[in-house]
Write an enzyme that holds these catalytic residues in place. Structure first.
Site, short mmCIF file in Angstrom:
data_model
loop_
_atom_site.label_atom_id
_atom_site.label_comp_id
_atom_site.label_asym_id
_atom_site.label_seq_id
_atom_site.Cartn_x
_atom_site.Cartn_y
_atom_site.Cartn_z
CD GLU A 46 -6.70 9.43 1.70
OE1 GLU A 46 -6.47 9.58 0.48
OE2 GLU A 46 -6.19 8.54 2.39
CE LYS A 79 -8.34 6.43 0.37
NZ LYS A 79 -7.69 5.90 -0.82
CB SER A 127 -6.69 -0.32 4.40
OG SER A 127 -5.51 -0.12 3.65
NE ARG A 162 -0.74 1.32 3.77
CZ ARG A 162 -0.60 2.12 4.82
NH1 ARG A 162 0.37 1.91 5.67
NH2 ARG A 162 -1.42 3.12 5.02
#
Ligand code: 13P
Length: 342
Positions: free
Chosen positions: A176, A218, A260, A292
């Protein structure tokens, strides 16, 4: 070993399913609970996680859950380990293994994600408690002058070290690199920075012999900075995101699961659906690993009260259903008014 890694990575993005990121540290989750005047204790945090993990029927849309160290050690109110609660429904347990972003010495305003020391031993322990995949998040701040090449390169190096250690322990790494949406930069600058970051990350993954078929990426979507005067349209975000990924993510990677990053939950769903509606051919599956955007409505419905548990689960079920439709490019705004079934 490699075949197992690849089948786990593919299972995490199959059939329009996505991942719930429920790996906020106790400190971060406490801030979110405090904002709603919910007292944060190990038990209240466990109750909050359990609400998501036991939502009836949720395995239709959620393939895996990323937990945090506290959560993976906790038992449900029925005295079953939470990792086991997930596994019983066919949901793969995952674990965040980085120790957070810390100031990067020598480059003011930038961070390096720490946690490589002792990681092999921690991964062995987590594999023993049922974790099948892991997450490590690098954060890249954007301004006219940031990020520095130093920040990009040291974070890419750490992501690759983490990824190869995971694969050694039969754990699928989620890599990520998050280019933050904080700031007033336009979508073009986000695309430029995201391109540089992905290039550096895949270079490091190659150098450190990470098995690309056995990992997931990610990334952030390519998006306008939150304070930018001109907010790019949903169609622009979709086109720029897929263009950037096509240029920089090898076809061997089975799946890309977006974070997100602070987008409103409706916008995050609309972006993912638009991305999946684009006609351009692409080699990887594009799905979600939202934190979230998947949790916010459920948290507000629950408010820490056991009598609101079902309302929280209904909100989560509804959002996961919409995001799963988006992962198939089939989300429509009319879904927002359909009754939730959880
Ligand atoms: P958000 O979707 O809230 O950005 O969280 C995803 C995540 O796992 C960040 O590391």
């Amino acid at each position: 070993m490699t075949a197992d890694l690849e089948s786990t990575a593919r299972a995490l993005v199959a059939g329009g399913k996505g991942i719930l990121a429920a790996d906020e540290t106790p400190g971060t989750l406490t801030r979110r609970l405090d904002a709603l005047k919910i007292v944060s204790t190990p038990d209240s945090r466990r109750d909050y996680r359990e609400m998501f993990f036991t939502t009836p029927g949720i395995a239709e849309f959620i393939s895996g859950v990323i937990m945090q160290d506290e959560t993976i050690r906790q038992k449900s109110t029925k005295e079953i380990l939470l990792a086991e609660v997930l596994a019983q429904q066919g949901i793969l347990p995952g674990i965040k293994v980085d120790n957070g972003a810390k100031p990067l010495a020598g480059t003011p305003g930038e961070n390096i994600t720490e946690g490589l020391d002792g990681l092999r031993e921690r991964l062995k322990e987590y594999r023993g408690t049922g974790a099948r995949f892991a997450k490590w998040r690098a954060v890249i701040a954007v301004s006219d002058t940031l990020p520095s090449a130093t920040c990009v390169n040291v974070n890419a190096h750490a992501l690759a070290r983490y990824a190869v250690l995971c694969q050694e322990q039969a754990i699928v790494p989620i890599v990520e690199p998050e280019v933050l949406m904080d700031g007033s930069h336009g979508i073009e600058r986000c695309e430029e920075v995201t391109a540089n970051v992905l290039h550096a990350v895949f270079n490091a993954l190659f150098e450190q012999k990470v098995y690309l078929e056995g990992m997931l990426l990610k990334p952030n979507m390519v998006i306008s900075g939150i304070k930018c005067e001109r907010q790019a349209s949903v169609e622009e975000v979709a086109a720029a995101t897929v263009r950037c990924l096509s240029r920089h993510v090898p076809a061997a990677v089975p799946g890309i699961v977006f974070l997100s990053g602070g987008q409103n939950h409706l916008v995050a769903t609309a972006h993912l659906s638009a991305i999946n509606q684009l006609e351009e051919p692409r080699p990887w599956t594009l799905s979600f690993s939202y934190g979230r955007a998947l949790q916010d409505e459920a948290l507000r419905a629950w408010r820490g009260k056991s009598e609101n548990l079902k309302a929280g689960q209904r909100a989560f079920y509804h959002r996961a259903k919409c995001d799963s439709a988006a992962a198939l490019g089939k989300y429509t705004e009319s879904m927002e008014s359909e009754p939730a079934a959880a």
